[in-house]
Write an enzyme that holds these catalytic residues in place. Structure first.
Site, PDB file in Angstrom:
ATOM      1  N   TYR A 114     -49.817  35.027  -5.789  1.00  0.00           N
ATOM      2  CA  TYR A 114     -48.409  35.316  -5.510  1.00  0.00           C
ATOM      3  C   TYR A 114     -47.795  36.105  -6.657  1.00  0.00           C
ATOM      4  CZ  TYR A 114     -43.488  34.355  -4.397  1.00  0.00           C
ATOM      5  OH  TYR A 114     -42.152  34.473  -4.112  1.00  0.00           O
ATOM      6  N   SER A 147     -40.155  36.862  -8.798  1.00  0.00           N
ATOM      7  CA  SER A 147     -40.368  35.421  -9.007  1.00  0.00           C
ATOM      8  C   SER A 147     -40.717  35.148 -10.466  1.00  0.00           C
ATOM      9  CB  SER A 147     -41.511  34.924  -8.119  1.00  0.00           C
ATOM     10  OG  SER A 147     -41.925  33.621  -8.482  1.00  0.00           O
ATOM     11  N   SER A 148     -40.280  34.007 -10.957  1.00  0.00           N
ATOM     12  CA  SER A 148     -40.623  33.612 -12.322  1.00  0.00           C
ATOM     13  C   SER A 148     -42.110  33.281 -12.461  1.00  0.00           C
ATOM     14  CB  SER A 148     -39.777  32.412 -12.758  1.00  0.00           C
ATOM     15  OG  SER A 148     -39.980  31.308 -11.893  1.00  0.00           O
ATOM     16  N   CYS A 149     -42.839  33.200 -11.340  1.00  0.00           N
ATOM     17  CA  CYS A 149     -44.293  33.016 -11.400  1.00  0.00           C
ATOM     18  C   CYS A 149     -44.985  34.184 -12.095  1.00  0.00           C
ATOM     19  CB  CYS A 149     -44.865  32.870  -9.994  1.00  0.00           C
ATOM     20  SG  CYS A 149     -44.349  31.378  -9.130  1.00  0.00           S
ATOM     21  N   HIS A 182     -41.390  23.455  -1.951  1.00  0.00           N
ATOM     22  CA  HIS A 182     -41.344  23.465  -3.407  1.00  0.00           C
ATOM     23  C   HIS A 182     -40.842  22.103  -3.900  1.00  0.00           C
ATOM     24  CE1 HIS A 182     -41.407  27.876  -2.712  1.00  0.00           C
ATOM     25  NE2 HIS A 182     -42.113  27.860  -3.826  1.00  0.00           N
ATOM     26  N   LYS A 185     -46.091  40.027  -6.753  1.00  0.00           N
ATOM     27  CA  LYS A 185     -44.725  40.295  -7.197  1.00  0.00           C
ATOM     28  C   LYS A 185     -44.706  41.289  -8.366  1.00  0.00           C
ATOM     29  CE  LYS A 185     -42.476  37.814  -4.257  1.00  0.00           C
ATOM     30  NZ  LYS A 185     -41.544  38.470  -3.307  1.00  0.00           N
TER      31      LYS A 185
END
Length: 309
Positions: free
Chosen positions: A134, A105-107, A178, A138
């Protein structure tokens, strides 16, 4: 004989889009839902992998949600996602599965950089607090893939880092959705009820990059076909972004609603910007095909069908 492919997170948006993609026809596919296989249980995961003996694994499972869900449930987002990632990678190693595509994820990127996020920027600064749990989960899974390859060089474990996703099989629940799914639901409701306004969290100037989930499904399946052509970690995105206000306006035009946007400045907005550098992806030779207008149109049609059931 066709090879076996195991896709985790069978009920999720990414997996559901993969399961309907023509590139999957050459595989014998196993895609258990969470009720069939609890990925948080290491013993269950190991037994399942040993029993089915897949030739390749795509780890697309995860506890996901928007800002509100991440803020309210940080322990679950950290613990469950970490357990799932650790158990899947460990089972792949133990079962001598040579190919694993891990969906991240880009998070995972630091909150302060904003744009031009390159794969080397991961772990270079503090994370965005609203989805830190989160993101940490990841990152752990990504690192496990890298360490596994370092210890056993015959393994081909790759991590794909997508930008924000939307599309068919998205979540439209207010507590889990989202941004784009929430926008489509809000504007659809406003149109149906003849409402003249919708609420936007913050000033609407935060920028986000969104890719249609079906396009991402194609990228994943192409990566499975020839994983040696991609680096151990690779961003996957569209390479440009829009403000939240622009997404509302685009969706309103597609759906056919002409009301006003009302900004609620008391609500959290997350990172001001999160735009991936897709240089590695372009070098690989892949680019998403679906425009934002067409993607929203398809997602809106799916949402209407969902409501009609």
């Amino acid at each position: 004989m066709r090879k076996k492919l195991l896709i985790t997170g069978g009920a999720g948006m990414v997996a559901q889009n993969m399961l309907r993609h023509p590139l999957l026809a050459k595989w014998v596919v196993q895609s258990p839902s969470s009720s069939e296989l609890d990925l948080r249980d290491p013993g269950a995961v190991r037994r399942y992998f040993f029993h089915h003996k897949p030739d390749a694994v795509i780890h697309a499972a995860g506890v996901v949600g928007g800002i509100q869900a991440n803020i309210q449930n940080p322990l679950r987002f950290l613990a469950d996602n970490t357990l799932m990632g650790v158990n899947v990678v460990a089972a792949c190693v133990d079962c001598r599965i040579e190919l694993l595509i891990n969906i991240a994820s880009s998070c995972m990127y630091p909150r302060a950089i904003g744009s031009g996020l390159t794969e080397n920027d991961i772990l270079s600064g503090p994370l965005e607090s609203t989805n830190e749990g989160y993101a940490l989960a990841k990152i752990v899974t990504m690192r496990m893939c890298e360490y596994a390859v370092r210890e056993k060089q015959n393994l081909i474990y790759r991590t794909l880092v997508p930008c924000n996703l939307y599309g068919k099989w998205d979540k439209f629940d207010d507590s889990k959705s989202h941004l784009l799914a929430a926008i489509i639901k809000k504007i659809s409701h406003a149109k149906a009820t003849n409402s003249r306004s919708v609420e936007v969290w913050g000033d609407g100037m935060a920028r986000r990059e969104f890719m249609y989930a079906s396009d991402f499904a194609e990228a994943i399946l192409m990566a499975v076909e020839d994983p040696l052509k991609i680096p151990e970690v690779m961003n996957v995105g569209v390479g440009h972004d829009y403000t939240v206000n622009e997404y509302y306006n685009i969706a309103a035009n597609v759906i056919g609603w002409s009301g006003d946007i009302v900004h609620n400045m008391s609500k959290p907005v997350g990172m001001a910007r999160k735009l991936l550098d897709v240089s590695r992806q372009i070098q690989w030779g892949w680019y998403p095909k679906t425009s934002i207008e067409d993607g929203i149109r398809e997602t809106y049609s799916y949402y209407k069908e969902l409501k009609a059931k």
